[in-house]
Design an enzyme around this catalytic site. Sequence first.
Site, PDB file in Angstrom:
ATOM      1  N   HIS A 142      -4.044 -19.766  13.702  1.00  0.00           N
ATOM      2  CA  HIS A 142      -5.458 -20.144  13.663  1.00  0.00           C
ATOM      3  C   HIS A 142      -6.335 -19.026  13.088  1.00  0.00           C
ATOM      4  O   HIS A 142      -7.206 -19.282  12.254  1.00  0.00           O
ATOM      5  CB  HIS A 142      -5.976 -20.548  15.047  1.00  0.00           C
ATOM      6  CG  HIS A 142      -7.462 -20.680  15.068  1.00  0.00           C
ATOM      7  ND1 HIS A 142      -8.123 -21.805  14.602  1.00  0.00           N
ATOM      8  CD2 HIS A 142      -8.431 -19.784  15.403  1.00  0.00           C
ATOM      9  CE1 HIS A 142      -9.428 -21.604  14.674  1.00  0.00           C
ATOM     10  NE2 HIS A 142      -9.640 -20.390  15.154  1.00  0.00           N
TER      11      HIS A 142
ATOM     12  N   ASP B  52       0.853  -1.190   0.000  1.00  0.00           N
ATOM     13  CA  ASP B  52       0.000   0.000   0.000  1.00  0.00           C
ATOM     14  C   ASP B  52       0.885   1.235   0.000  1.00  0.00           C
ATOM     15  O   ASP B  52       2.069   1.180   0.301  1.00  0.00           O
ATOM     16  CB  ASP B  52      -1.072  -0.039   1.081  1.00  0.00           C
ATOM     17  CG  ASP B  52      -0.513  -0.082   2.472  1.00  0.00           C
ATOM     18  OD1 ASP B  52       0.713   0.044   2.613  1.00  0.00           O
ATOM     19  OD2 ASP B  52      -1.302  -0.233   3.411  1.00  0.00           O
TER      20      ASP B  52
ATOM     21  N   ASP C  58      -7.634  -6.876   2.738  1.00  0.00           N
ATOM     22  CA  ASP C  58      -6.465  -7.073   3.589  1.00  0.00           C
ATOM     23  C   ASP C  58      -6.762  -6.493   4.954  1.00  0.00           C
ATOM     24  O   ASP C  58      -7.622  -5.620   5.068  1.00  0.00           O
ATOM     25  CB  ASP C  58      -5.227  -6.354   3.013  1.00  0.00           C
ATOM     26  CG  ASP C  58      -5.288  -4.864   3.279  1.00  0.00           C
ATOM     27  OD1 ASP C  58      -4.771  -4.420   4.320  1.00  0.00           O
ATOM     28  OD2 ASP C  58      -5.887  -4.126   2.472  1.00  0.00           O
TER      29      ASP C  58
END
Length: 400
Positions: free
Chosen positions: A363, A95, A294
């Site tokens: 996770h 970015d 994102d």
Amino acid sequence: MPSFSYTITAATGDPRFLRAGIIRTPHGDIETPTFVPVGTKAAMKALTVDMMRDLRAQAILANAYHLYIQPGHKLVEKAGGLSEFMAWHGPTFTDSGGFQVLSLGSGYKKVVSMVSDEAVIAEKSTRRAFVDDDGVNFKSHRDGTMHRFTPEVSMEIQHALGADICFAFDELTSLADTPDYHYEALERTHRWAVRSLRHFRKLQSQNPAKPYQALFGVMQGANIESLRRKTAKYLGGMEFDGFGIGGAIEKRLLGDIVRWTTEELPIDKPKHLLGISAPNDIFEGVEAGIDTFDCVAPTREARNGAIYTGDGRYNLKNICYREDFTPLEQGCQCLVCQTYTKAYVHHLFRSKEILAATLTSYHNEYFTLRLVDGIREAIKANTFEAYKKDFYKRFYRSSA
Ligand SMILES: [Zn+2]
């Protein structure tokens, strides 16, 4: 011939909105919709790139501002570009640094949330960034030295970093700004978009041997429909390879804001929603035509003990997990849930073992990646509504 393209492969109804596709880049293909994990400083916090491959992440997003400050974009270029430097070898995004540079203006270390109603100026913070028509002067968060970003500087940094997908330099505004200011800032962002595109293409023509880098235009306009449509029409008419939707967004308006822009943008170019990963925001984004997302949240929240599950979130640091010998999420197929218990990871947090961050981040990234994979497969199978309904019923049962 640029080795970048986007193809729609499936759609439910109007292909401007709920669609699946493939983005082709010099470092590989990205099946969309997908979630792009964020490795701000060319590193996933607490996770190796081998773990990211194992998680079947398709791309990683790093930040131009942070890499400019440290270790410097020229060093990354010398290493062969971002992908080679971090040994990821898959597609990468950077970015523009606009968000980081401008959020310094509101006080560093205060997250300027794109989706919440939080106050924008951090308490006891001093303003560190100042915008003029040509660019932004700001103080480094690291050593307080003064720096200047202009569209050209951001393009030079991103060109050197060598990510497959880069973003035009834009001015981030906040919901605390007046409509007049939003208008003024949007006009400035348009001029910066023209300069970004012109300069980026010039750098590319000067370095024809370098793999093609796509440039996405960035949309601002806060929650004002006329501004969102205006910027989408304006940037949509330019030769960008795709588009990023950013800026101050009131969460309840997220779906509308995205739709105002995707209705005006070219149908056959990919759209990225910057800084979003809450499940309902992802569902609404996809329904409004977003292809990629994102966000730092899955790893940031993991480090604070927040665990994402199909039945909602919980905090693993809570004392009630001290003797809970079940997996982090029952039924989760990730390596962590196949191996470790809540009680063990709770113990890691209590004893300040850094392994806690690795296991929980792994996770949470798995959860977020699989959520969007599920959306993609549901679009292809024409079962999106049922998938969404099932997900909401479990995840939001208490709040829906
Ligand atoms: Zn798991």
